[in-house]
Design a protein around this motif. Structure first.
Motif: not given
Length: 130
Positions: A19, A22, A39, A57, A109
């Protein structure tokens, strides 16, 4: 006294890293791909809670890529056509799509982090929505 086995809590670090990568990807772009790789690598060995976050994800990444390609294509196609004034609506639509996908991705997210902090599996990892 009942014999209830304690529930083994999964390590939340790796999904949290994804997360974070990202969200950091909005500053440099490269960490989106690094987060996707993490991921994919972590998904197979993960427990059920982390697996739902990794699936979420991965799906978020690919849906965002599709949205960015559509928005970017409209924007780039609209630039030369704006000389003829027919590209201006395309540029506006492309910009709106890029903005909407960015907000959608950040919201996904944030919701993923919310469920992760609570120690819960993501309830709908295969959804298109948040």
């Amino acid at each position: 006294m009942t014999d209830v086995a304690p529930v083994a809590e999964e390590d939340k670090v790796l999904p949290a890293v994804v997360y974070g990568l990202y969200l950091l990807g909005f500053t440099n772009g490269l960490t989106f791909v690094v987060g996707l790789i993490v991921a994919y690598v972590g998904r197979d060995a993960a427990g059920p809670i982390n697996r739902s976050h990794f699936e979420f994800n991965i799906r978020s990444f690919w849906l965002a890529i599709a949205g960015f390609l559509i928005g970017g294509a409209l924007l780039l196609l609209g630039i030369p056509l704006s000389l003829l004034l027919i590209g201006i609506p395309m540029m506006i639509a492309g910009g709106l799509i890029l903005t909407a996908i960015s907000v959608w991705f950040v919201a996904r997210c944030v919701m993923g982090i919310y469920y992760l902090v609570r120690g819960e599996a993501y309830p709908r990892p295969l959804t298109w929505l948040i």
